[in-house]
Design a protein around this motif. Sequence first.
Motif, short mmCIF file in Angstrom:
data_model
loop_
_atom_site.label_atom_id
_atom_site.label_comp_id
_atom_site.label_asym_id
_atom_site.label_seq_id
_atom_site.Cartn_x
_atom_site.Cartn_y
_atom_site.Cartn_z
N GLU A 79 83.44 54.79 47.58
CA GLU A 79 84.53 54.55 48.52
C GLU A 79 84.04 54.34 49.95
OE1 GLU A 79 87.66 54.05 47.53
OE2 GLU A 79 86.86 54.24 45.50
N LEU A 80 83.21 55.27 50.43
CA LEU A 80 82.71 55.11 51.79
C LEU A 80 81.73 53.95 51.87
CD1 LEU A 80 82.73 56.15 54.69
CD2 LEU A 80 80.92 57.77 54.06
N GLY A 81 80.92 53.78 50.82
CA GLY A 81 79.99 52.66 50.80
C GLY A 81 80.70 51.33 50.88
N ARG A 82 81.82 51.19 50.14
CA ARG A 82 82.58 49.95 50.18
C ARG A 82 83.19 49.73 51.57
NH1 ARG A 82 85.46 50.57 45.96
NH2 ARG A 82 87.28 51.55 46.88
N TRP A 83 83.73 50.80 52.17
CA TRP A 83 84.32 50.67 53.50
C TRP A 83 83.28 50.27 54.53
CZ3 TRP A 83 83.72 52.64 58.35
CH2 TRP A 83 84.76 52.41 59.26
N LEU A 84 82.10 50.87 54.45
CA LEU A 84 81.04 50.54 55.40
C LEU A 84 80.59 49.09 55.24
CD1 LEU A 84 78.96 53.85 55.18
CD2 LEU A 84 80.17 53.01 57.21
N LYS A 85 80.53 48.60 54.01
CA LYS A 85 80.16 47.20 53.78
C LYS A 85 81.19 46.26 54.40
CE LYS A 85 77.33 47.41 49.58
NZ LYS A 85 77.19 48.87 49.40
N GLU A 86 82.46 46.63 54.27
CA GLU A 86 83.53 45.75 54.73
C GLU A 86 83.79 45.87 56.22
OE1 GLU A 86 86.78 46.96 52.31
OE2 GLU A 86 86.06 45.92 50.50
N SER A 87 83.65 47.07 56.77
CA SER A 87 84.09 47.31 58.14
C SER A 87 83.05 47.94 59.05
CB SER A 87 85.32 48.25 58.13
OG SER A 87 86.33 47.77 57.28
N GLY A 88 81.99 48.48 58.45
CA GLY A 88 81.08 49.32 59.21
C GLY A 88 80.40 48.63 60.38
N ALA A 89 80.02 47.37 60.22
CA ALA A 89 79.27 46.69 61.28
C ALA A 89 80.10 46.52 62.54
CB ALA A 89 78.77 45.33 60.78
N GLU A 90 81.40 46.31 62.37
CA GLU A 90 82.28 46.09 63.52
C GLU A 90 82.98 47.38 63.95
OE1 GLU A 90 82.25 43.21 65.00
OE2 GLU A 90 80.86 42.46 63.46
N ALA A 91 82.87 48.43 63.15
CA ALA A 91 83.61 49.66 63.42
C ALA A 91 82.95 50.47 64.53
CB ALA A 91 83.70 50.50 62.16
N SER A 92 83.76 51.19 65.28
CA SER A 92 83.24 52.12 66.28
C SER A 92 82.78 53.39 65.58
CB SER A 92 84.33 52.46 67.30
OG SER A 92 85.36 53.22 66.68
N ASN A 93 82.06 54.22 66.30
CA ASN A 93 81.65 55.50 65.72
C ASN A 93 82.86 56.36 65.39
OD1 ASN A 93 78.71 55.30 65.75
ND2 ASN A 93 78.94 55.18 67.96
N ALA A 94 83.90 56.28 66.22
CA ALA A 94 85.12 57.03 65.93
C ALA A 94 85.74 56.54 64.63
CB ALA A 94 86.11 56.88 67.08
N ASP A 95 85.71 55.24 64.37
CA ASP A 95 86.24 54.69 63.12
C ASP A 95 85.45 55.22 61.92
OD1 ASP A 95 88.13 53.16 64.47
OD2 ASP A 95 86.80 51.40 64.59
N VAL A 96 84.12 55.25 62.06
CA VAL A 96 83.29 55.72 60.95
C VAL A 96 83.53 57.21 60.70
CG1 VAL A 96 80.94 56.00 60.10
CG2 VAL A 96 81.55 53.95 61.39
N ARG A 97 83.67 57.97 61.76
CA ARG A 97 83.97 59.40 61.60
C ARG A 97 85.28 59.60 60.85
NH1 ARG A 97 81.57 62.92 66.37
NH2 ARG A 97 83.05 64.41 65.51
N ARG A 98 86.29 58.83 61.20
CA ARG A 98 87.58 58.95 60.51
C ARG A 98 87.43 58.56 59.04
NH1 ARG A 98 89.77 57.12 65.50
NH2 ARG A 98 89.57 54.93 64.85
N ALA A 99 86.66 57.52 58.78
CA ALA A 99 86.44 57.10 57.39
C ALA A 99 85.72 58.19 56.60
CB ALA A 99 85.65 55.79 57.36
N MET A 100 84.74 58.84 57.21
CA MET A 100 84.03 59.93 56.54
C MET A 100 84.98 61.08 56.23
SD MET A 100 80.53 59.81 58.83
CE MET A 100 79.63 61.15 58.01
N ASP A 101 85.81 61.45 57.21
CA ASP A 101 86.79 62.53 57.00
C ASP A 101 87.75 62.20 55.88
OD1 ASP A 101 86.19 64.65 58.78
OD2 ASP A 101 87.01 63.53 60.47
#
Length: 262
Positions: free
Chosen positions: A57-79
């Motif tokens: 789940e997180l791997g798929r999100w990072l592939k789709e959004s991670g490069a453009e995401a802010s660190n706050a976005d990634v933290r929320r995705a991890m949570d």
Amino acid sequence: MSLEFFSATDVGRARDNNEDSVALDEDVGLAVLADGMGGYNAGEVASQMLTSFVRAELGRWLKESGAEASNADVRRAMDICVDNANRAIFNAANTNPRYAGMGTTLVLGVFREEGLLLGHVGDSRAYRLRGGQLMQITRDHSLLQEQLDAGLLTPEEAVYSSNKNLVTRAVGVEDAVMLELHPHDCQPGDLYLFCSDGLSDMLDDDTLRQLMLGHPSLSEAARALIDAANEMGGRDNIALVLVRAEGKVKAEGRSWWPFGRR
């Protein structure tokens, strides 16, 4: 900055099954480690559910959004991902009597261009080796750590404590869990170790440091760490992830730390 990953698990010398699990997605800088608990092999189920869920789940999100995401976005995705995994494990534990009471620790790292976002639950640990110095960069969620913090035990007494494996936080044991999550700067030459207590209970920090320094390849270092833990008794399953950072230091003044330099 380029990253090199290696992971390994070992059943140890005292157990028949392996309740530790690891998962990597090197393309998105994702590393996950879990140490399960529970009878009837339920700990094995919990740890594998967690690592598989997070990697997918997180791997798929990072592939789709991670490069453009802010660190706050990634933290929320991890949570969100850990919360969803927690609910899946909790529901499985409450619908199948064989899995009653199962849960698992977690160390979760997302390595980005800006640095490392590191989350953990329980007493599995993350260390950083930098400039020859080893530092534990997670703080155990355990009764033993609480006793140390309160001054009820000295570090020397803690080595012999009977409370060494009593965690105060785990994934899947309640309907909600709090992921402790912190950002860390990442420098060329850093070597990161995620591990279950089957390693950290067997080897002190200086031994970990010497073994990490003494083996140039990650696979050799992993083998040396596991062998040393087994030589000390191998009383539990052993899991580890090693991540080495290589590349150029960023220009001074560019910091990803949201509250200034750490």
